[in-house]
Design a protein around this motif. Sequence first.
Motif, PDB file in Angstrom:
ATOM      1  N   LEU A  10     -10.083 -38.214  37.066  1.00  0.00           N
ATOM      2  CA  LEU A  10     -10.007 -36.766  36.878  1.00  0.00           C
ATOM      3  C   LEU A  10     -10.548 -36.130  38.142  1.00  0.00           C
ATOM      4  O   LEU A  10     -11.707 -36.364  38.517  1.00  0.00           O
ATOM      5  CB  LEU A  10     -10.830 -36.321  35.670  1.00  0.00           C
ATOM      6  N   VAL A  11      -9.701 -35.356  38.816  1.00  0.00           N
ATOM      7  CA  VAL A  11     -10.099 -34.642  40.033  1.00  0.00           C
ATOM      8  C   VAL A  11     -10.308 -33.183  39.668  1.00  0.00           C
ATOM      9  O   VAL A  11      -9.457 -32.565  39.029  1.00  0.00           O
ATOM     10  CB  VAL A  11      -9.026 -34.751  41.134  1.00  0.00           C
ATOM     11  N   VAL A  12     -11.453 -32.634  40.092  1.00  0.00           N
ATOM     12  CA  VAL A  12     -11.779 -31.248  39.785  1.00  0.00           C
ATOM     13  C   VAL A  12     -12.129 -30.524  41.080  1.00  0.00           C
ATOM     14  O   VAL A  12     -13.105 -30.875  41.753  1.00  0.00           O
ATOM     15  CB  VAL A  12     -12.964 -31.146  38.800  1.00  0.00           C
ATOM     16  N   LEU A  17      -5.319 -26.898  47.727  1.00  0.00           N
ATOM     17  CA  LEU A  17      -4.972 -27.862  48.784  1.00  0.00           C
ATOM     18  C   LEU A  17      -5.877 -29.092  48.736  1.00  0.00           C
ATOM     19  O   LEU A  17      -5.410 -30.224  48.897  1.00  0.00           O
ATOM     20  CB  LEU A  17      -5.029 -27.198  50.162  1.00  0.00           C
ATOM     21  N   ILE A  18      -7.167 -28.881  48.510  1.00  0.00           N
ATOM     22  CA  ILE A  18      -8.091 -30.013  48.408  1.00  0.00           C
ATOM     23  C   ILE A  18      -7.802 -30.804  47.139  1.00  0.00           C
ATOM     24  O   ILE A  18      -7.834 -32.040  47.147  1.00  0.00           O
ATOM     25  CB  ILE A  18      -9.559 -29.544  48.469  1.00  0.00           C
ATOM     26  N   ASP A  21      -4.743 -32.877  47.937  1.00  0.00           N
ATOM     27  CA  ASP A  21      -5.071 -33.932  48.886  1.00  0.00           C
ATOM     28  C   ASP A  21      -5.883 -35.047  48.215  1.00  0.00           C
ATOM     29  O   ASP A  21      -5.597 -36.233  48.393  1.00  0.00           O
ATOM     30  CB  ASP A  21      -5.852 -33.339  50.067  1.00  0.00           C
ATOM     31  N   THR A  22      -6.878 -34.659  47.420  1.00  0.00           N
ATOM     32  CA  THR A  22      -7.705 -35.649  46.723  1.00  0.00           C
ATOM     33  C   THR A  22      -6.873 -36.432  45.718  1.00  0.00           C
ATOM     34  O   THR A  22      -7.039 -37.646  45.572  1.00  0.00           O
ATOM     35  CB  THR A  22      -8.897 -34.961  46.032  1.00  0.00           C
ATOM     36  N   THR A  23      -5.962 -35.764  45.036  1.00  0.00           N
ATOM     37  CA  THR A  23      -5.068 -36.435  44.095  1.00  0.00           C
ATOM     38  C   THR A  23      -4.248 -37.503  44.803  1.00  0.00           C
ATOM     39  O   THR A  23      -4.127 -38.637  44.324  1.00  0.00           O
ATOM     40  CB  THR A  23      -4.156 -35.409  43.388  1.00  0.00           C
ATOM     41  N   VAL A  24      -3.694 -37.174  45.956  1.00  0.00           N
ATOM     42  CA  VAL A  24      -2.896 -38.140  46.732  1.00  0.00           C
ATOM     43  C   VAL A  24      -3.773 -39.322  47.163  1.00  0.00           C
ATOM     44  O   VAL A  24      -3.365 -40.485  47.056  1.00  0.00           O
ATOM     45  CB  VAL A  24      -2.237 -37.457  47.955  1.00  0.00           C
ATOM     46  N   GLU A  35      -5.713 -33.472  36.806  1.00  0.00           N
ATOM     47  CA  GLU A  35      -6.262 -32.450  37.698  1.00  0.00           C
ATOM     48  C   GLU A  35      -6.809 -31.281  36.898  1.00  0.00           C
ATOM     49  O   GLU A  35      -6.226 -30.889  35.890  1.00  0.00           O
ATOM     50  CB  GLU A  35      -5.184 -31.910  38.644  1.00  0.00           C
ATOM     51  N   ALA A  36      -7.930 -30.733  37.391  1.00  0.00           N
ATOM     52  CA  ALA A  36      -8.517 -29.530  36.802  1.00  0.00           C
ATOM     53  C   ALA A  36      -9.049 -28.661  37.931  1.00  0.00           C
ATOM     54  O   ALA A  36      -9.474 -29.173  38.965  1.00  0.00           O
ATOM     55  CB  ALA A  36      -9.637 -29.897  35.838  1.00  0.00           C
ATOM     56  N   MET A  37      -9.038 -27.337  37.701  1.00  0.00           N
ATOM     57  CA  MET A  37      -9.504 -26.425  38.736  1.00  0.00           C
ATOM     58  C   MET A  37     -10.890 -25.853  38.458  1.00  0.00           C
ATOM     59  O   MET A  37     -11.430 -25.112  39.272  1.00  0.00           O
ATOM     60  CB  MET A  37      -8.482 -25.320  38.965  1.00  0.00           C
TER      61      MET A  37
END
Length: 135
Positions: A10-12, A17-18, A21-24, A35-37
């Motif tokens: 889980l990327v937050v 853009l970050i 990029d982090t997901t990739v 993904e979460a913001m």
Amino acid sequence: MAPSTVPFALVVDDDPLILMDTTVILKDAGFRVHEAMDGNEATAILAEHWESIILLFSDVDMPGDMNGFDLARHVDHHWPHIEIVIASGHVLPAEGDMPDRATFIPKPFNKRTVHEHLATMLPDEKKPEPLAKAV
């Protein structure tokens, strides 16, 4: 590795853009990614998918009720099987900000830095195949 055995991260991050990029970077490491913001969106995803998520990778500064440190402590308390990485380009963690088992990575980071960090901090049984092969 069969898709059903590929672990989730889980990327937050509130910066699109970050986040992208982090997901990739994490997909390249062998993870499937949610993904979460912000922290509220992250806790909703965790409540639904906690069994398949093995890594939280979160920014510190986010809008809403909780920052990345708050989210890390929440995850540590509710889902202790999830490994935690906190990232920031503005804030260094002070004593007590993060759970003891959480790790910190400074921004800006790149694919190599993140992959090396994950290869070091993740237990072998939680490393996706690409990370396990890289060690």
